[in-house]
Design an enzyme around this catalytic site. Structure first.
Site, short mmCIF file in Angstrom:
data_model
loop_
_atom_site.label_atom_id
_atom_site.label_comp_id
_atom_site.label_asym_id
_atom_site.label_seq_id
_atom_site.Cartn_x
_atom_site.Cartn_y
_atom_site.Cartn_z
N ALA A 9 0.83 -1.22 0.00
CA ALA A 9 0.00 0.00 0.00
C ALA A 9 0.85 1.26 0.00
O ALA A 9 0.34 2.36 0.18
CB ALA A 9 -0.94 -0.01 1.20
N SER A 10 2.15 1.12 -0.23
CA SER A 10 3.02 2.30 -0.22
C SER A 10 2.84 3.16 -1.46
O SER A 10 3.12 4.35 -1.44
CB SER A 10 4.48 1.86 -0.10
OG SER A 10 4.78 0.87 -1.06
N ASN A 86 -2.31 -7.31 -2.43
CA ASN A 86 -2.06 -6.47 -3.60
C ASN A 86 -0.58 -6.42 -3.99
O ASN A 86 -0.26 -6.26 -5.16
CB ASN A 86 -2.57 -5.06 -3.30
CG ASN A 86 -2.00 -4.03 -4.25
OD1 ASN A 86 -2.43 -3.92 -5.39
ND2 ASN A 86 -1.00 -3.27 -3.79
N TYR A 151 5.07 -14.08 -14.77
CA TYR A 151 4.03 -13.22 -14.20
C TYR A 151 2.64 -13.80 -14.50
O TYR A 151 1.79 -13.90 -13.60
CB TYR A 151 4.16 -11.81 -14.79
CG TYR A 151 3.18 -10.78 -14.26
CD1 TYR A 151 3.34 -10.25 -12.99
CD2 TYR A 151 2.13 -10.32 -15.05
CE1 TYR A 151 2.45 -9.28 -12.51
CE2 TYR A 151 1.24 -9.37 -14.58
CZ TYR A 151 1.40 -8.85 -13.32
OH TYR A 151 0.52 -7.90 -12.84
N ALA A 153 1.84 -16.86 -15.14
CA ALA A 153 1.65 -18.11 -14.38
C ALA A 153 1.30 -17.81 -12.93
O ALA A 153 0.40 -18.42 -12.34
CB ALA A 153 2.91 -18.97 -14.46
P1 NAP Z 1 3.65 -0.79 -7.88
O1 NAP Z 1 3.22 0.62 -8.03
O2 NAP Z 1 4.94 -1.24 -8.51
O3 NAP Z 1 3.68 -1.15 -6.29
C1 NAP Z 1 4.06 -2.42 -5.88
C2 NAP Z 1 3.81 -2.57 -4.40
O4 NAP Z 1 4.17 -3.91 -4.01
C3 NAP Z 1 4.66 -1.64 -3.56
O5 NAP Z 1 3.88 -1.16 -2.49
C4 NAP Z 1 5.79 -2.52 -3.05
O6 NAP Z 1 6.27 -2.14 -1.75
C5 NAP Z 1 5.08 -3.87 -2.94
N1 NAP Z 1 6.03 -4.99 -3.02
C6 NAP Z 1 6.76 -5.39 -4.09
N2 NAP Z 1 7.52 -6.43 -3.76
C7 NAP Z 1 7.27 -6.71 -2.44
C8 NAP Z 1 7.75 -7.67 -1.53
N3 NAP Z 1 8.65 -8.62 -1.85
N4 NAP Z 1 7.28 -7.65 -0.26
C9 NAP Z 1 6.37 -6.72 0.12
N5 NAP Z 1 5.88 -5.77 -0.71
C10 NAP Z 1 6.34 -5.77 -1.98
O7 NAP Z 1 2.57 -1.82 -8.43
P2 NAP Z 1 1.02 -1.61 -8.85
O8 NAP Z 1 0.98 -1.31 -10.29
O9 NAP Z 1 0.34 -0.74 -7.88
O10 NAP Z 1 0.54 -3.13 -8.68
C11 NAP Z 1 -0.17 -3.59 -7.55
C12 NAP Z 1 -0.74 -4.97 -7.88
O11 NAP Z 1 -1.58 -4.86 -9.04
C13 NAP Z 1 0.32 -6.02 -8.21
O12 NAP Z 1 -0.07 -7.27 -7.68
C14 NAP Z 1 0.29 -6.07 -9.73
O13 NAP Z 1 0.73 -7.29 -10.25
C15 NAP Z 1 -1.18 -5.83 -10.00
N6 NAP Z 1 -1.46 -5.33 -11.35
C16 NAP Z 1 -0.93 -4.14 -11.78
C17 NAP Z 1 -1.19 -3.73 -13.08
C18 NAP Z 1 -0.65 -2.43 -13.63
O14 NAP Z 1 -0.79 -2.20 -14.86
N7 NAP Z 1 -0.07 -1.55 -12.85
C19 NAP Z 1 -1.97 -4.53 -13.94
C20 NAP Z 1 -2.47 -5.73 -13.45
C21 NAP Z 1 -2.22 -6.12 -12.15
P3 NAP Z 1 7.48 -1.07 -1.50
O15 NAP Z 1 7.29 0.04 -2.49
O16 NAP Z 1 7.27 -0.62 -0.10
O17 NAP Z 1 8.75 -1.83 -1.67
#
Ligand code: NAP
Length: 243
Positions: A9-10, A86, A151, A153
């Site tokens: 949630a950061s 998430n 990803y 998978a």
């Molecule tokens: P993002 O902006 O890159 O943020 C990723 C978040 O995951 C950050 O809060 C990060 O924490 C946390 N994280 C990553 N690795 C971690 C680990 N090993 N342990 C704990 N926390 C971890 O990503 P987003 O786009 O918001 O994506 C959120 C979700 O939506 C993901 O599951 C992604 O696969 C899914 N999604 C995204 C999209 C897209 O187009 N953006 C599309 C489909 C699905 P820190 O920053 O604190 O390290």
């Protein structure tokens, strides 16, 4: 007052979920991994708005850390009514270049983390005979993406886990659903060129890409009582990109 724990949630989708749950009167546990400063600012913003918040740090790919995270939230807020799994990473790579380390990291962060999170909250939700889990999948977990095999998978695994767990926990009064985003403009899209982004927009029937808030609205709806008869579903939030 209901409590929600949101992993990752950061920033991005998770941060938008934190704001939307706060606006809907929830107590919010904000999980993060490395983005300490971003979380500090988000926390300050939500507290100023009158929301009860806490932060918790963990690597979601590590089951002991996930168990500790859930215990910390339970100790502070007493219970967790809603878990949003998430946190996640993306990886664009040719299948033939994907190493064991790449694969293991992807499965740990995007799939095992969801299993660890669900397993950690399930006993308290079963005890209370209520609860709601929302897993963030991806449209690529539904249809597969070239150069994103690991990803795709992992996210397909999240969808399978969601459906099976909904069947197992439904009789205990717990709903389990997935939200499956299309292309959403967050840091995760940083590696894409302007041309790539324009092409993705063109491939989307609604001719626009998603915002983190678009996804947060779907998540908060699934957590609400308005969704009381919905479980085991994969809610596509993708502008019509896959139908
Ligand atoms: P993002 O902006 O890159 O943020 C990723 C978040 O995951 C950050 O809060 C990060 O924490 C946390 N994280 C990553 N690795 C971690 C680990 N090993 N342990 C704990 N926390 C971890 O990503 P987003 O786009 O918001 O994506 C959120 C979700 O939506 C993901 O599951 C992604 O696969 C899914 N999604 C995204 C999209 C897209 O187009 N953006 C599309 C489909 C699905 P820190 O920053 O604190 O390290």
């Amino acid at each position: 007052m209901r409590t929600v724990l949101i992993t990752g949630a950061s920033r991005g989708i998770g941060a938008a979920c934190a704001k939307e749950f706060a606006a809907n009167g929830y107590r919010v546990a904000i999980h993060y991994h490395n983005s300490e400063e971003k979380v500090r600012l988000l926390c300050g913003e939500l507290m100023t708005a009158g929301c009860e918040v806490m932060t918790v740090k963990a690597d979601v790919g590590n089951s002991a850390e996930v168990n500790r995270m859930v215990k910390e939230v339970e100790a502070r807020f007493g219970k967790i009514d809603v878990l949003v799994n998430n946190a996640g990473i993306a990886m664009q790579k040719l299948f033939t270049d994907t190493t064991d380390e790449d694969w293991d990291k992807m499965i740990a962060t995007d799939l095992s983390a969801v299993f660890y999170g669900c397993r950690a909250v399930a006993p308290m939700m079963i005890r209370d005979h209520s609860g709601c889990i929302i897993n963030i999948a991806s449209m690529w977990g539904e249809v597969g993406a070239s150069c994103e095999v690991a990803y795709s998978a992992a996210k397909a695994g999240v969808i399978g886990l969601t459906k099976a767990l909904a069947k197992e926990l439904g009789p205990s009064g717990i709903r389990v659903n997935a939200v499956s985003p299309g292309v959403v403009m967050t840091d995760m899209m940083a590696g894409f060129s302007e041309e790539d982004v324009a092409a993705l927009k063109e491939d989307t029937p609604l001719c626009t890409l998603g915002t983190p808030e678009d996804i947060a609205h779907a998540v908060v709806f699934l957590a609400s009582d308005k969704a009381r008869f919905i479980t085991g579903q994969v809610l596509g939030t993708n502008g019509g990109m896959i139908i």
